[in-house]
Design a protein around this motif. Structure first.
Motif, PDB file in Angstrom:
ATOM      1  N   ARG A   1       0.812  -1.218   0.000  1.00 46.78           N
ATOM      2  CA  ARG A   1       0.000   0.000   0.000  1.00 46.78           C
ATOM      3  C   ARG A   1       0.842   1.262   0.000  1.00 46.78           C
ATOM      4  O   ARG A   1       0.306   2.368   0.100  1.00 46.78           O
ATOM      5  CB  ARG A   1      -0.922  -0.002   1.222  1.00 46.78           C
ATOM      6  N   LEU A   2       2.155   1.124  -0.100  1.00 45.06           N
ATOM      7  CA  LEU A   2       3.031   2.299  -0.045  1.00 45.06           C
ATOM      8  C   LEU A   2       2.851   3.171  -1.287  1.00 45.06           C
ATOM      9  O   LEU A   2       2.866   2.687  -2.414  1.00 45.06           O
ATOM     10  CB  LEU A   2       4.495   1.839   0.063  1.00 45.06           C
ATOM     11  N   ARG A   3       2.710   4.466  -1.049  1.00 43.24           N
ATOM     12  CA  ARG A   3       2.638   5.417  -2.142  1.00 43.24           C
ATOM     13  C   ARG A   3       3.823   6.383  -2.126  1.00 43.24           C
ATOM     14  O   ARG A   3       4.334   6.749  -3.191  1.00 43.24           O
ATOM     15  CB  ARG A   3       1.331   6.213  -2.050  1.00 43.24           C
ATOM     16  N   ARG A   4       4.278   6.766  -0.909  1.00 37.98           N
ATOM     17  CA  ARG A   4       5.310   7.801  -0.837  1.00 37.98           C
ATOM     18  C   ARG A   4       6.137   7.637   0.430  1.00 37.98           C
ATOM     19  O   ARG A   4       5.626   7.202   1.464  1.00 37.98           O
ATOM     20  CB  ARG A   4       4.641   9.182  -0.839  1.00 37.98           C
ATOM     21  N   VAL A   5       7.423   7.984   0.341  1.00 39.34           N
ATOM     22  CA  VAL A   5       8.297   8.035   1.510  1.00 39.34           C
ATOM     23  C   VAL A   5       8.665   9.493   1.759  1.00 39.34           C
ATOM     24  O   VAL A   5       9.166  10.177   0.862  1.00 39.34           O
ATOM     25  CB  VAL A   5       9.574   7.199   1.318  1.00 39.34           C
ATOM     26  N   ASP A   6       8.402   9.953   2.962  1.00 44.73           N
ATOM     27  CA  ASP A   6       8.729  11.324   3.366  1.00 44.73           C
ATOM     28  C   ASP A   6       9.983  11.279   4.234  1.00 44.73           C
ATOM     29  O   ASP A   6       9.968  10.724   5.341  1.00 44.73           O
ATOM     30  CB  ASP A   6       7.556  11.913   4.149  1.00 44.73           C
ATOM     31  N   LEU A   7      11.049  11.845   3.729  1.00 41.85           N
ATOM     32  CA  LEU A   7      12.332  11.823   4.442  1.00 41.85           C
ATOM     33  C   LEU A   7      12.618  13.111   5.194  1.00 41.85           C
ATOM     34  O   LEU A   7      13.701  13.269   5.772  1.00 41.85           O
ATOM     35  CB  LEU A   7      13.479  11.558   3.449  1.00 41.85           C
TER      36      LEU A   7
END
Length: 397
Positions: free
Chosen positions: A188-194
């Motif tokens: 379900r991953l859409r985006r990684v916020d770093l």
């Protein structure tokens, strides 16, 4: 003959074994072997005195379970912390700090390993690496300037997502909600916020202690090769593979170096992806890293004989396990090496080619494997007693 003859006392023997899994820790193996050596030596030369035989116990590991213990036996300072286990339950885990230095050792198996699964029940979709990230944070809080991440024995196939989350990254679904831990959630991953990533992770030097050179994806990838060993069925392997690909894509979109094809990215259920890409780690063989941190070369310099061992000496041993690492290091120092194992599944040609002058197993004394496990300590002493007697005979010549 396992060593040159004649010998002149003091005879120097280094005992550098890995654990006998299910029976003895590496330190317990070393102590049993040392006791047997002294008994056999003293039986043949009763008047020689204790100074005639110097036994140096150097427990080792290969980057998996027991790596922190090996460091502690070599004088590293240890600290405990309660962290998330592979499926979220709290566990007490230990990490280590180099004496007088800025290096920290984090053993993934301490927090996120197969041995940490509740009841030993596999959780291929739910297991994650958050606890390992919490250990890293503890090391950073303690002022570590270098982190050695030893990644053998993992229970997870989450690509290091949990580790990232523990260090401040956010893994978000299409609605902007943070994902739960575990490789299964990556579908379900859409985006990684770093943006919230702890800035200290970019300021320290990273070493990935890993023997495997598998990439992240494909037939040699983390899901295809290792997830079945962690309980995944074919459908779950496919789900984990797709999740790892989504994670690699999301990290690349967030500006992290794309390490999915880098050898070792598939280590520890894909934790190598984060270590080799975002963190910029250098990958090195786990056994080699451990031998350096315990100071093996200095302690084995001038040794007349080195003894090493592990529970099962088999095909996997040749892929970078601790005894083969010891044999290579000892060969560079000119010392012969004898292998003591619980069982020996490779023939003489194979173990000699791996660098061993001799190889002996508990099954040489006791053919019942179950009794070998139950009586590993006394049987090891008996094996080592024979070696000690041979050393004494070489002195007497």
């Amino acid at each position: 003959m396992i060593t040159r003859s004649p010998l002149s006392p003091p005879v120097h023997v280094v005992v550098a074994p890995d654990k006998f899994k299910g029976s003895l820790t590496a330190a317990e193996v070393a102590a049993r072997v040392a006791a047997g050596l002294r008994a056999g030596f003293g039986h043949v030369l009763p008047g020689a005195g204790p100074a005639a035989l110097r036994v140096d116990e150097v427990p080792v590991a290969d980057g998996g379970e027991g790596t922190v213990a090996a460091a502690a036996a070599a004088g590293w300072r240890t600290a405990e912390r309660t962290v998330a286990g592979p499926t979220g339950e709290p566990v007490r885990a230990t990490w280590a700090r180099a004496p007088g230095g800025g290096a920290a050792l984090v053993e993934l198996a301490q927090a996120s390993g197969l041995d940490r699964l509740p009841g030993g029940v596999p959780a291929p979709l739910a297991a994650g690496s958050r606890g390992t990230g919490e250990l890293v944070r503890a090391a950073l809080d303690d002022g570590a300037r270098e982190v050695v991440l030893a990644v053998g024995g993992s229970a997870c196939t989450d690509g290091g997502a949990g580790l990232l989350a523990a260090l401040g990254a956010r893994l978000l679904d299409a609605d902007g909600r943070e994902l739960p831990d575990g490789g299964g959630a990556l579908a379900r991953l859409r985006r990684v916020d770093l943006d919230g990533l702890d800035p200290r992770v970019r300021a320290v030097r990273w070493t990935l202690a890993a023997d495997v050179d598998n990439p992240l994806l494909g037939p040699r990838g983390a899901a295809a090769v290792f997830a079945p060993q962690k309980g995944a069925d074919p459908a779950q392997v496919a789900q984990l593979e797709a999740g790892l690909e989504r994670l690699a894509d999301a990290l690349s979109a967030a500006g992290a170096p794309d390490a999915r094809a880098v050898p070792g990215a598939g280590a520890a259920g894909g934790t190598g992806l984060v270590a080799l890409g975002l963190l910029g780690a250098r990958r090195r063989p786990g056994a080699q890293v451990v031998l350096e941190l315990v100071g093996f070369d200095g302690r084995a310099a001038g040794a007349d004989l080195v003894l090493t061992g592990e529970g099962s000496f088999d095909e996997q041993s040749l892929g970078g396990k601790a005894p083969v690492g010891v044999a290579r290091a000892a060969a560079a120092l000119g010392a012969p090496v004898v292998l003591l194992s619980g069982r020996r599944l490779l023939g003489e040609q194979r173990w000699r080619a791996a660098g061993f002058a001799d190889a002996r197993a508990l099954t040489d004394l006791e053919p019942d494997p179950a009794r070998c496990v139950a009586l590993a300590g006394p049987l090891l002493e008996e094996l080592a007693r024979g070696v000690g007697a041979e050393l004494a005979a070489a002195v007497a010549r």
